[in-house]
Design a protein around this motif. Sequence first.
Motif, PDB file in Angstrom:
ATOM      1  N   LEU A   1      -5.048  51.301 -44.294  1.00  0.00           N
ATOM      2  CA  LEU A   1      -4.534  50.003 -43.989  1.00  0.00           C
ATOM      3  C   LEU A   1      -3.501  50.191 -43.018  1.00  0.00           C
ATOM      4  CD1 LEU A   1      -3.750  49.446 -47.900  1.00  0.00           C
ATOM      5  CD2 LEU A   1      -5.447  48.375 -46.588  1.00  0.00           C
ATOM      6  N   GLU A   2      -2.857  51.094 -42.819  1.00  0.00           N
ATOM      7  CA  GLU A   2      -1.974  51.453 -41.668  1.00  0.00           C
ATOM      8  C   GLU A   2      -2.651  51.190 -40.432  1.00  0.00           C
ATOM      9  OE1 GLU A   2      -0.114  55.197 -42.552  1.00  0.00           O
ATOM     10  OE2 GLU A   2       1.320  54.215 -43.567  1.00  0.00           O
TER      11      GLU A   2
ATOM     12  N   ARG B   1      -1.922  38.601 -37.458  1.00  0.00           N
ATOM     13  CA  ARG B   1      -1.313  38.748 -38.728  1.00  0.00           C
ATOM     14  C   ARG B   1      -2.045  39.595 -39.696  1.00  0.00           C
ATOM     15  NH1 ARG B   1       4.496  37.759 -38.211  1.00  0.00           N
ATOM     16  NH2 ARG B   1       4.568  35.998 -36.821  1.00  0.00           N
ATOM     17  N   LEU B   2      -1.887  40.426 -40.566  1.00  0.00           N
ATOM     18  CA  LEU B   2      -2.459  41.059 -41.521  1.00  0.00           C
ATOM     19  C   LEU B   2      -2.078  40.628 -43.082  1.00  0.00           C
ATOM     20  CD1 LEU B   2      -4.589  43.150 -42.720  1.00  0.00           C
ATOM     21  CD2 LEU B   2      -2.893  44.783 -42.527  1.00  0.00           C
ATOM     22  N   ILE B   3      -2.819  39.901 -43.584  1.00  0.00           N
ATOM     23  CA  ILE B   3      -2.595  39.451 -44.991  1.00  0.00           C
ATOM     24  C   ILE B   3      -2.945  40.336 -45.919  1.00  0.00           C
ATOM     25  CG2 ILE B   3      -3.001  37.509 -46.716  1.00  0.00           C
ATOM     26  CD1 ILE B   3      -2.860  35.634 -44.393  1.00  0.00           C
ATOM     27  N   LEU B   4      -2.263  41.038 -46.632  1.00  0.00           N
ATOM     28  CA  LEU B   4      -2.715  42.183 -47.533  1.00  0.00           C
ATOM     29  C   LEU B   4      -2.455  41.784 -49.170  1.00  0.00           C
ATOM     30  CD1 LEU B   4      -3.719  45.010 -48.266  1.00  0.00           C
ATOM     31  CD2 LEU B   4      -1.554  45.767 -47.655  1.00  0.00           C
TER      32      LEU B   4
ATOM     33  N   SER C   1       0.142  51.281 -51.492  1.00  0.00           N
ATOM     34  CA  SER C   1       0.873  49.846 -51.231  1.00  0.00           C
ATOM     35  C   SER C   1       1.647  50.211 -50.023  1.00  0.00           C
ATOM     36  CB  SER C   1       1.846  49.621 -52.078  1.00  0.00           C
ATOM     37  OG  SER C   1       2.599  48.182 -51.498  1.00  0.00           O
ATOM     38  N   LEU C   2       1.383  49.052 -48.912  1.00  0.00           N
ATOM     39  CA  LEU C   2       2.288  49.149 -47.825  1.00  0.00           C
ATOM     40  C   LEU C   2       3.507  48.654 -47.926  1.00  0.00           C
ATOM     41  CD1 LEU C   2      -0.390  48.281 -44.921  1.00  0.00           C
ATOM     42  CD2 LEU C   2       0.510  50.315 -45.720  1.00  0.00           C
TER      43      LEU C   2
END
Length: 346
Positions: free
Chosen positions: A156-157, A169-172, A187-188
């Motif tokens: 994810l990073e 933009r990253l929508i997680l 989790s981020l």
Amino acid sequence: MLQHGENMFFQNDCIDFSATINFLGIPEPVMQAARSGLVAAMRFLQENEGTLEEHIAEFEGVKPEHIFCGNGASEVVRSFLNAQKPRKALIPAPGFEEYIRALSMVQCEIEYYYTKESEGFVIKEDFCSRITDEIDVVFLCNPTNPATVLYDRGFLEKALRQCEKTHARLILDECLLGFVKEADSFSLKSKEASGNLFLVKSFTNMFALPGIRLGYGICTDEDVIQKMRSTILQVVSKVAQCAGIACTKEREFIEESAKRMDIERQWLLSQMREIDGILDAKGAADFIFFKSRPGLHAYSVMKGIMLRDCGNFEGLSEGFYRVAVRSREENEKLVEVLKQWASEEK
């Protein structure tokens, strides 16, 4: 084909395995808070009260200015898209279909990254190379829905760093991550997180609140949050506000839910993997994804079981299904129906 939130007709007669809702139900303190919200609802909500945002911020370890609340996670995503108006989005397939609807509503072009059944529907490293300057927004879900792939923070990073390079933009979506043991390690969430990250979270699933619906977004870019607040069409109800504040005090309930869910998920997986005709069963959080022959959805409804037919997900075909993890007694009934289904094929 039934879609998200459209199974209400059957709920009186069927055990609902289609919705990923905590089988432990609503904690009593949250129920009491929701009742108190009905009394408080007799007065008009004061604009910018901020009480719910303050409690969620404390719960998440961020600033209230970094929190946006909405009537469920889907509304939070729609509010983000309405405020940002992206032109092109990158989204893995299969993936949660609500994203696709929300993107269509703002006329955003969708570029799909198709994962492969032969690889367990896992997103590979080449995903980051697809995040180019043409992409405005990237969608990821952890764990993935419906394929139940759980990604570590490292992957994810990498995706977030690529978004920073390309100004995307990253929508997680981490709405179901709370059902995973040691969820914080996946989790981020961080008060120092990049402003390119927009986390989507929800109390709806963990606290069994589908009729109230409460989701929230976290972003350290305060301009994004302010713009979303200026474009919101419907404020969160007083009932949802009171229930949500109570949810932020229930850390022990969340931990206990993750433990209980893990026990039941492992038991249900072990049973399903022994049934002929139930293929590639795997699970994460509070749901299990598997493959079988077409027709199981209609068959299970006749037997008093409602599961999720995933044939309408982009990137999937007929024969893929998702079931929520429920109590042992209910899970045993599901297993019995699946065994009957398997025996009728012979």
